[in-house]
Design a protein around this motif. Structure first.
Motif: not given
Length: 123
Positions: A30, A60, A75, A109
């Protein structure tokens, strides 16, 4: 409340540094970036109504939905400087809102739902 890009990015870095170690070790795919404002497409896709602001956006596949699959590209979490500044009246409030926004998007996330985020005070 207006600040320089450097100060705003420092607030984002401080927020990321405050994430507990058990989460940091799982953040290999990420990227966190700062943008001035969301695009019109991002606003529309977020389903915001008139007068609502978009402070951050996670783009993402949440970790809880991946199984063994890891996307080839990272992401992306985008933190939007202008809407955050516009919604704050003091430097302390801006720093707190940046932290809350970073935590909110990182929670997406990690697969937290909007209901769970509300329960955590990150809604």
């Amino acid at each position: 409340m207006q600040v320089s890009k450097d100060i705003f990015e420092d607030f984002v870095r401080i927020a990321i540094a405050s994430v507990p170690e058990r989460f940091i070790t799982n953040m290999g795919n990420v990227s966190v970036i700062v943008a001035d404002s969301p695009s019109q497409d991002q606003i529309v896709e977020s389903g915001l109504g008139p007068g609502e602001a978009l402070y951050g956006l996670y783009d993402g596949v949440p970790l809880t939905e991946r199984g063994g699959y890891v996307p080839p590209l990272p992401d992306v979490i985008t933190i939007f400087q202008n809407p955050l500044q516009d919604g704050c009246r003091s430097l302390k409030q801006l720093e707190d809102e940046v932290r809350k926004t970073v935590m909110h998007e990182l929670a997406h996330y990690f697969g937290f739902s909007d209901i769970e985020l509300q329960d955590l005070g990150l809604g």
